[in-house]
Design a protein around this motif. Structure first.
Motif, PDB file in Angstrom:
ATOM      1  N   ARG A 132      26.414  73.257  68.197  1.00 11.81           N
ATOM      2  CA  ARG A 132      25.473  72.306  67.588  1.00 11.81           C
ATOM      3  C   ARG A 132      25.705  70.875  68.073  1.00 11.81           C
ATOM      4  O   ARG A 132      25.153  69.936  67.514  1.00 11.81           O
ATOM      5  N   GLY A 133      26.519  70.727  69.126  1.00  8.79           N
ATOM      6  CA  GLY A 133      26.802  69.403  69.637  1.00  8.79           C
ATOM      7  C   GLY A 133      25.672  68.870  70.501  1.00  8.79           C
ATOM      8  O   GLY A 133      25.009  69.624  71.224  1.00  8.79           O
ATOM      9  N   ASP A 134      25.449  67.549  70.440  1.00 14.40           N
ATOM     10  CA  ASP A 134      24.417  66.939  71.280  1.00 14.40           C
ATOM     11  C   ASP A 134      24.993  66.667  72.669  1.00 14.40           C
ATOM     12  O   ASP A 134      26.196  66.810  72.908  1.00 14.40           O
ATOM     13  N   PRO A 135      24.160  66.278  73.656  1.00 14.58           N
ATOM     14  CA  PRO A 135      24.653  66.055  75.028  1.00 14.58           C
ATOM     15  C   PRO A 135      25.803  65.060  75.112  1.00 14.58           C
ATOM     16  O   PRO A 135      26.733  65.254  75.905  1.00 14.58           O
ATOM     17  N   ASP A 136      25.760  63.988  74.330  1.00 10.71           N
ATOM     18  CA  ASP A 136      26.835  62.996  74.362  1.00 10.71           C
ATOM     19  C   ASP A 136      28.158  63.604  73.893  1.00 10.71           C
ATOM     20  O   ASP A 136      29.223  63.330  74.463  1.00 10.71           O
ATOM     21  N   THR A 137      28.082  64.419  72.848  1.00 16.93           N
ATOM     22  CA  THR A 137      29.300  65.062  72.343  1.00 16.93           C
ATOM     23  C   THR A 137      29.855  66.041  73.365  1.00 16.93           C
ATOM     24  O   THR A 137      31.070  66.084  73.609  1.00 16.93           O
TER      25      THR A 137
END
Length: 662
Positions: A132-137
């Motif tokens: 569920r992490g976004d691209p930045d994460t």
């Protein structure tokens, strides 16, 4: 106007006298926990339960080899293929008494939270779920992973990373060697395993209906839900055939929503729809309960002024009959003809009226206070409210409800109502989508100087029963914050719970020592922290190797942190210091390696000659009382001299301060 939303203070909910005491609160909380375990919301042993139901996906064996050989493995595969369950089972297989499980939760969701190597404890089994992490994460974690892998080798720890399905290109060439693709196991085998756990034998695959076989190609979590419905049907209709149980459960998840949508479309009046909503939320409660909940919803929406006077309206029972809401065979409780139709009807309202969700939340919150609901009805209502509220993102509304049911804002909640706050909180904490927000609520409570005693008990209860098994470090932080603020607390106290958490697990004790050392080093400690630190430091746990290569007291990092914490205590709390020193001396006297404890004391006192002298005198005096050991005192004196660079000299334990020099 109905007044079910105006119940505050000490409400009497049963026969006999009313008691608002700590033991009463804990009895309600324990009963609620047992109810939720029986209903499956809290697993009695999460990993043990998972092991019984787990069907290894394709690639599981290869992942096991990679994790064993390199201490890290990266899993990816289609959504619903069981990646997270596979990750937990890989780590569970490596568990022993010397290791602890931990999950990087905040690090998986936010690029702002750094994944520092010092977060890796000795022998830990670690999970990082980036699905569920976004691209930045994802980018931040990729940059940090090489340093983390070095820490894994140093600490003899292991890590499983779960990646999004499209995350195969996430890692560089070196990390790509750690990739293992998970392929979905057979849906039929997964369903069979779940039903076997409930004592139900699933027919062979070729005997199943085509529509069921099609459903079994979907996500594994949907199959698990189907299995739970089959078990419910079996309990309601034990005389049916297995094929009938399967058919009814399948219809509940595939056909009922369309039926519910058509029924709501047929009845367009506000009162009719309010009754349908109330009947769905209060299914199996009394007809009167349905009426008052529907009335409250009408009032919340400001619709009662648009109706005819009540005596000019149709009677409630007639209206229920018109809406096909039927009483049971005893005529006491109402429901619907089709299995699980109430759930489809609830889903229709919650999903199709987003602007009314705040009022649905408020109505559900108020309904728990209704005198027309039994305790069983209230529990059912809380389950339904949380299911649909969370599915539609009404997290903040639920948080407000928990605060009202626990009455933290009014400071006058009776013991009875807090059980429903407990039930809602536990469901929220166990929700993978929003569990972080509910853990934040518990943290906010732990930092509240004016937290009521019942809510303090609730906090301790959920930390030990719900948060600690999955997020032990977060449980530790919340218990520590609460322990700092407890004033005349009810048992079990946060202090007791924190000590129990620390001493039950070697890895957790290491983290507790690290936390106190960090607080002392960065001057963030409270006046009570030395007392808490002293209680955590059972010397026998520090000396026990627990099957590991060496005891905690022999680990260099742990030893340096113990020295720092002891030094803080010696400088600021002499009254506490020397009684605790005696406890350590007693343990040293019974240890095969007393120097592990004695050197810590000497190094802690070594910054100041007066402290070394006091340490020497304390050991001398202790050695002369019953239970004292002159040999330990003599050994401590030698270590003090060695620390000061004085040559080793034979000593006898002096009987007075004047005789204490060589």
């Amino acid at each position: 106007m109905t007044d079910i939303d105006e119940v505050y203070g000490h409400v009497h909910t049963g026969s006999g006298d009313q008691f608002i005491e700590p033991k009463v609160v804990m009895n309600f909380l324990r009963e609620t926990t047992e109810y939720m375990r029986e209903s499956g919301v809290i697993s009695r042993n999460d990993l043990g339960w998972l092991k019984r139901l787990f069907v290894p996906p394709q690639g599981f064996g290869l992942a096991r080899e990679r994790l064993s050989d390199t201490r890290a493995v990266l899993l990816h595969g289609p959504v619903g293929s069981g990646r997270r369950s596979a990750a937990k089972m890989l780590l569970h297989e490596l568990s022993d008494e010397t290791s602890s499980f931990a999950e990087f939760t905040e690090e998986a969701l936010s690029a702002e939270v750094k994944l520092f190597p010092d977060k890796v404890g000795y022998g830990q089994r670690l999970l990082l779920d980036l699905t569920r992490g976004d691209p930045d994460t994802l980018s931040a974690r990729r940059r940090e992973l090489p340093a983390l892998r070095a820490a894994l080798d140093e600490q003899k720890a292991r890590l499983v990373v779960v990646l999004p399905y499209d995350g195969k290109d996430w890692a560089d060439e070196e990390l790509a060697r750690q990739f293992v693709e998970m392929a979905r196991p057979s849906g039929h085998v997964v369903l069979r395993r779940h039903l076997e756990e409930a004592g139900i034998a699933l027919p062979e695959e070729e005997e199943l209906a085509p529509e069921l076989l099609q459903y079994l190609t979907g996500p594994l979590r949907d199959i698990a839900k189907l299995a739970s419905l089959v078990v419910r049907v079996e309990k309601d209709h034990p005389d049916w055939w297995v094929s009938e149980w399967l058919q009814a459960a399948l219809a509940a998840v595939t056909e009922r929503r369309e039926e519910a949508a058509k029924q709501v479309a047929r009845y367009s009046e506000a009162r009719q729809r309010a009754v349908l909503f109330a009947a769905a939320m209060c299914c199996e409660a009394s007809a009167d309960a349905v009426f008052f909940v529907a009335q409250n919803l009408m009032e919340l929406l400001g619709l009662t002024d648009r109706e005819k006077p009540r005596l000019e309206q149709r009677g409630h029972r007639s209206q229920l009959e018109d809406l096909e809401v039927r009483p049971d065979q005893h005529g006491e409780r109402v429901g619907f003809r089709s299995f699980a139709y109430d759930r489809a009807l609830r889903s229709h309202f919650w999903e199709n009226y987003p602007d009314l969700r705040p009022w649905f939340c408020k109505c559900s919150e108020n309904a728990v206070f209704s005198a027309w609901l039994s305790r069983r009805d209230r529990r059912n209502l809380v389950d339904r409210y949380l299911e649909h509220g969370l599915n539609t993102g009404c997290v903040e509304g639920i948080i407000q409800t928990i605060n009202r049911w626990s009455d933290t804002e009014r400071n006058s909640s009776p013991a009875y109502w807090i059980q429903f706050a407990d039930q809602a909180l536990v469901i929220g904490l166990n929700d993978r989508r929003y569990g972080t927000r509910f853990r934040r609520l518990v943290y906010d409570w732990s930092c509240d100087e004016n937290l009521t005693a019942p809510v303090g008990q609730l906090l301790v209860h959920v930390c030990t029963e719900v948060i600690a098994p999955e997020f032990p470090e977060q449980a530790m932080v919340r218990l520590h914050q609460r322990a700092r603020r407890e004033v005349d607390p009810a048992e079990p106290t946060a202090r007791q719970a924190l000590r129990g958490l620390a001493l039950a697990d070697r890895g957790m004790l290491r983290r507790v020592i690290h936390r106190f050392a960090t607080e002392f080093r960065e001057l963030r400690w409270w006046k009570v922290d030395p007392d808490l630190f002293a209680e955590m430091l059972d010397p026998w746990c520090l000396l026990d190797d627990g099957g590991a290569t060496k005891p905690l007291a022999a680990e260099s990092v742990v030893r340096s942190e113990l020295v720092l914490s002891w030094r803080t205590m010696m400088d600021n709390r002499p009254d506490l210091t020397w009684s605790t020193v005696r406890w350590w001396l007693e343990a040293a006297g019974r240890s095969w390696n007393p120097d592990l404890l004695l050197w810590v004391l000497v190094e802690a006192a070594g910054h100041e000659i007066e402290a070394l002298g006091k340490l020497h005198v304390t050991a001398r005096d202790w050695s002369q009382v019953s239970g004292g050991a002159p040999g330990v005192a003599a050994r401590l004196t030698r270590l003090i001299d060695s620390y000061q660079g004085i040559d080793d000299v034979d000593y006898t334990v002096a009987s007075s301060a004047e005789e204490a020099s060589p």
